[in-house]
Design a protein around this motif. Structure first.
Motif, PDB file in Angstrom:
ATOM      1  N   PRO A  68       1.066  -1.428   0.354  1.00 29.61           N
ATOM      2  CA  PRO A  68       0.179   0.389   0.609  1.00 29.61           C
ATOM      3  C   PRO A  68       0.611   1.553  -0.002  1.00 29.61           C
ATOM      4  CG  PRO A  68      -0.750  -1.743   1.697  1.00 29.61           C
ATOM      5  CD  PRO A  68      -0.431  -2.042   1.185  1.00 29.61           C
ATOM      6  N   LEU A  69       0.254   2.777  -0.602  1.00 30.21           N
ATOM      7  CA  LEU A  69       1.114   3.407  -0.595  1.00 30.21           C
ATOM      8  C   LEU A  69       1.035   4.620   0.834  1.00 30.21           C
ATOM      9  CD1 LEU A  69      -0.092   4.473  -3.849  1.00 30.21           C
ATOM     10  CD2 LEU A  69       1.971   3.529  -3.355  1.00 30.21           C
ATOM     11  N   PRO A  70       1.633   5.001   0.917  1.00 31.77           N
ATOM     12  CA  PRO A  70       2.137   6.109   2.260  1.00 31.77           C
ATOM     13  C   PRO A  70       1.017   6.314   3.035  1.00 31.77           C
ATOM     14  CG  PRO A  70       4.243   5.981   1.201  1.00 31.77           C
ATOM     15  CD  PRO A  70       3.275   5.595   0.044  1.00 31.77           C
ATOM     16  N   GLU A  71      -0.027   7.011   1.769  1.00 31.68           N
ATOM     17  CA  GLU A  71      -0.808   7.662   1.998  1.00 31.68           C
ATOM     18  C   GLU A  71      -2.478   7.162   2.342  1.00 31.68           C
ATOM     19  OE1 GLU A  71       0.896   7.732  -0.979  1.00 31.68           O
ATOM     20  OE2 GLU A  71      -0.434   8.665  -2.415  1.00 31.68           O
ATOM     21  N   VAL A  72      -3.035   5.630   2.435  1.00 32.23           N
ATOM     22  CA  VAL A  72      -3.475   4.655   2.597  1.00 32.23           C
ATOM     23  C   VAL A  72      -2.864   3.575   3.909  1.00 32.23           C
ATOM     24  CG1 VAL A  72      -4.193   2.587   2.221  1.00 32.23           C
ATOM     25  CG2 VAL A  72      -3.335   3.925  -0.333  1.00 32.23           C
TER      26      VAL A  72
ATOM     27  N   ARG B 128      -4.755   6.304  10.762  1.00 31.47           N
ATOM     28  CA  ARG B 128      -5.352   7.302  11.566  1.00 31.47           C
ATOM     29  C   ARG B 128      -7.446   7.148  11.940  1.00 31.47           C
ATOM     30  NH1 ARG B 128      -4.992  10.295   7.375  1.00 31.47           N
ATOM     31  NH2 ARG B 128      -6.776   9.755   5.991  1.00 31.47           N
ATOM     32  N   THR B 129      -7.334   5.698  10.601  1.00 35.75           N
ATOM     33  CA  THR B 129      -8.699   5.405  11.441  1.00 35.75           C
ATOM     34  C   THR B 129      -9.076   4.628  12.184  1.00 35.75           C
ATOM     35  OG1 THR B 129      -8.955   6.177   8.824  1.00 35.75           O
ATOM     36  CG2 THR B 129     -10.851   4.498  10.109  1.00 35.75           C
ATOM     37  N   ALA B 130      -7.290   3.887  12.569  1.00 43.03           N
ATOM     38  CA  ALA B 130      -8.140   2.715  13.215  1.00 43.03           C
ATOM     39  C   ALA B 130      -8.053   3.286  14.611  1.00 43.03           C
ATOM     40  CB  ALA B 130      -6.553   2.051  13.470  1.00 43.03           C
ATOM     41  N   ARG B 131      -7.578   4.531  15.301  1.00 40.57           N
ATOM     42  CA  ARG B 131      -7.506   5.309  16.423  1.00 40.57           C
ATOM     43  C   ARG B 131      -8.907   5.263  16.669  1.00 40.57           C
ATOM     44  NH1 ARG B 131      -3.247   8.068  13.716  1.00 40.57           N
ATOM     45  NH2 ARG B 131      -0.925   8.043  14.606  1.00 40.57           N
TER      46      ARG B 131
ATOM     47  N   ARG C  25     -21.245  -4.891   5.473  1.00 38.79           N
ATOM     48  CA  ARG C  25     -20.271  -3.489   5.033  1.00 38.79           C
ATOM     49  C   ARG C  25     -19.212  -3.756   5.392  1.00 38.79           C
ATOM     50  NH1 ARG C  25     -23.153  -1.217  11.229  1.00 38.79           N
ATOM     51  NH2 ARG C  25     -20.850  -1.610  12.371  1.00 38.79           N
ATOM     52  N   VAL C  26     -18.697  -2.745   4.798  1.00 39.31           N
ATOM     53  CA  VAL C  26     -17.070  -2.503   4.566  1.00 39.31           C
ATOM     54  C   VAL C  26     -16.199  -1.864   5.825  1.00 39.31           C
ATOM     55  CG1 VAL C  26     -15.535  -1.636   3.208  1.00 39.31           C
ATOM     56  CG2 VAL C  26     -17.068  -2.483   2.711  1.00 39.31           C
ATOM     57  N   SER C  27     -15.189  -2.390   6.665  1.00 40.82           N
ATOM     58  CA  SER C  27     -14.645  -1.841   7.657  1.00 40.82           C
ATOM     59  C   SER C  27     -14.468  -0.295   7.608  1.00 40.82           C
ATOM     60  CB  SER C  27     -13.584  -2.773   8.499  1.00 40.82           C
ATOM     61  OG  SER C  27     -12.126  -2.017   7.786  1.00 40.82           O
ATOM     62  N   ALA C  28     -14.400   0.403   8.644  1.00 35.41           N
ATOM     63  CA  ALA C  28     -14.113   1.501   8.410  1.00 35.41           C
ATOM     64  C   ALA C  28     -12.648   2.024   7.921  1.00 35.41           C
ATOM     65  CB  ALA C  28     -14.295   2.309   9.730  1.00 35.41           C
ATOM     66  N   VAL C  29     -11.558   0.978   8.596  1.00 35.01           N
ATOM     67  CA  VAL C  29     -10.560   1.441   7.892  1.00 35.01           C
ATOM     68  C   VAL C  29     -10.013   1.411   6.458  1.00 35.01           C
ATOM     69  CG1 VAL C  29      -7.775  -0.043   7.832  1.00 35.01           C
ATOM     70  CG2 VAL C  29      -9.452   0.912  10.050  1.00 35.01           C
ATOM     71  N   ALA C  30     -11.213   0.161   6.368  1.00 32.33           N
ATOM     72  CA  ALA C  30     -11.106  -0.484   4.702  1.00 32.33           C
ATOM     73  C   ALA C  30     -11.806   0.747   3.824  1.00 32.33           C
ATOM     74  CB  ALA C  30     -11.539  -2.336   4.128  1.00 32.33           C
ATOM     75  N   GLN C  31     -12.514   0.841   4.363  1.00 32.51           N
ATOM     76  CA  GLN C  31     -13.033   2.342   3.252  1.00 32.51           C
ATOM     77  C   GLN C  31     -11.999   3.619   3.510  1.00 32.51           C
ATOM     78  OE1 GLN C  31     -17.065   4.314   5.308  1.00 32.51           O
ATOM     79  NE2 GLN C  31     -17.344   2.189   6.009  1.00 32.51           N
ATOM     80  N   GLU C  32     -11.239   3.885   4.348  1.00 35.11           N
ATOM     81  CA  GLU C  32     -10.889   5.311   4.509  1.00 35.11           C
ATOM     82  C   GLU C  32      -9.116   4.769   3.224  1.00 35.11           C
ATOM     83  OE1 GLU C  32     -10.934   8.045   5.248  1.00 35.11           O
ATOM     84  OE2 GLU C  32     -13.361   7.653   5.914  1.00 35.11           O
ATOM     85  N   ALA C  33      -8.420   3.808   3.866  1.00 39.48           N
ATOM     86  CA  ALA C  33      -7.549   3.047   2.847  1.00 39.48           C
ATOM     87  C   ALA C  33      -8.301   3.131   0.890  1.00 39.48           C
ATOM     88  CB  ALA C  33      -7.294   1.805   3.055  1.00 39.48           C
ATOM     89  N   ALA C  34      -9.081   2.929   1.548  1.00 36.11           N
ATOM     90  CA  ALA C  34      -9.925   2.989  -0.504  1.00 36.11           C
ATOM     91  C   ALA C  34      -9.426   4.443  -1.227  1.00 36.11           C
ATOM     92  CB  ALA C  34     -11.353   1.924  -0.267  1.00 36.11           C
TER      93      ALA C  34
END
Length: 341
Positions: free
Chosen positions: A23-27, A33-36, A234-243
């Motif tokens: 995964p790219l650095p921004e991902v 960030r979302t995991a927190r 549903r898609v996890s919040a972490v996966a959503q933000e990564a996408a």
């Protein structure tokens, strides 16, 4: 089939169609960030991701549904569109999960043999009956890597009755050569025909395989029954933000796909020079058709630390991996070929 890898050998995983690019650095930043805030509900139904996808694709947000991987979305389509006393038509060999998904839904699969290495669209249209509820087109096709162009699918659609939904599985589309014009644009086909829906994934080109996020583009008659179970798929919040972060880095993602395609074509040329039969691929893998000897060849590779995907009686699929892995496989393939000849 899963061969046993000998100990004390380098290990190269070339059987799972994973990308070699992490995964790219921004991902990664988005994931951290979302995991927190994992203790919060956040965007439970993925509205933000669907809006980002709609803007990226140029479709209406209400035509997009995110899910935990394209496989989960395909299983939902089987469950809602098919069932007992229905048929699902697809090419063969294609993704081996299709028959399993159909069985889970109680549907019967009609497997139409490829012509050469490509979908036989005429035979597939001929296989459609009153029992048929869904037709699957995998392009680029897993495992052969061949792709369908726009005109061929349009002619195919003209032959199909109104009650059939056409699902275009585009998991590997980003690895296709954009200059060839060989790969149909499923989104454009969706816009023009309400029977067409498109399934794509972030697992391959975007490198989010273990986060499990994919999406479906379809019209409301297809999406309505899926929305009723969305809270449970549903898609996890972490996966959503990564996408969402990965979509924002689209240019870099496509550059990485182009690098993989360059390695794929280099390995393909090497295999042809060695005397192997192998179709040109538009995916991130290559296909070696073999009606016999699959088990022997895959075990030979495993004995030397390279794991490939053998399909007994059909052939061997090899995922394009790191250059060192590709070189190791090429050397093994050459040695095996020389010994066989």
């Amino acid at each position: 089939m899963t061969p046993v890898v000998a100990e004390n050998n380098p290990f190269h995983q070339m059987s799972l169609n994973e990308t070699v690019h992490p995964p790219l650095p921004e991902v990664v930043d988005a994931v951290l960030r979302t995991a927190r805030t994992a203790h919060r509900t956040l965007d439970a139904l993925g509205a933000g991701l669907c809006q980002a996808l709609a803007a990226h694709l140029g479709v209406l947000p209400e035509h997009v549904l995110a899910g935990p991987g394209s496989g989960a979305l395909l299983q939902q389509l089987f469950s809602t569109l098919t069932g007992p006393d229905t048929d699902t038509v697809h090419a063969w060999p294609s993704w081996e999960a299709y028959p399993m998904m159909a069985a889970n839904a109680g549907s019967t699969t009609v497997r139409v043999p490829l012509t050469g290495y490509d979908h036989d669209l005429k035979a597939m249209a001929d296989a459609v009956t009153d029992r048929t509820r869904m037709v699957l087109l995998c392009t680029p096709n897993n495992p052969t890597g061949t792709a369908l162009d726009q005109e061929r699918i349009l002619r195919f659609l003209d032959r199909l009755p109104a009650h059939v939904t056409v699902v275009i599985d585009e998991a590997y589309r980003d690895f296709a050569d954009p200059d060839l014009g060989a790969v149909a644009d499923g989104i454009a086909l969706h816009r023009a025909d309400e029977r067409v829906c498109v399934v794509r994934t972030f697992s391959k080109s975007y490198g989010l395989l273990s986060l499990r996020v994919g999406y479906l583009v379809a019209h409301e008659p297809v999406l309505a029954p899926l929305r009723s179970v969305l809270p449970y798929y549903r898609v996890s919040a972490v996966a959503q933000e990564a996408a969402i972060a990965a979509l924002g880095a689209q240019e870099q993602v496509l550059r990485q796909c182009a690098e993989t395609a360059e390695e794929r074509d280099r390995l393909h040329r090497t295999l042809l020079d060695q005397g192997w039969e192998a179709p040109a691929s538009q995916g991130n893998f290559l296909w070696l058709p073999m009606t016999s000897g699959v088990e022997r060849f895959t075990q030979f590779c495993a004995d030397h630390g390279v794991v490939v995907c053998g399909k007994p009686g059909e052939g061997v699929r090899v995922t394009v991996a790191e250059p060192a892995a590709n070189q190791a496989f090429a050397e093994l393939a050459g040695k095996y070929r020389e010994a066989a000849v």
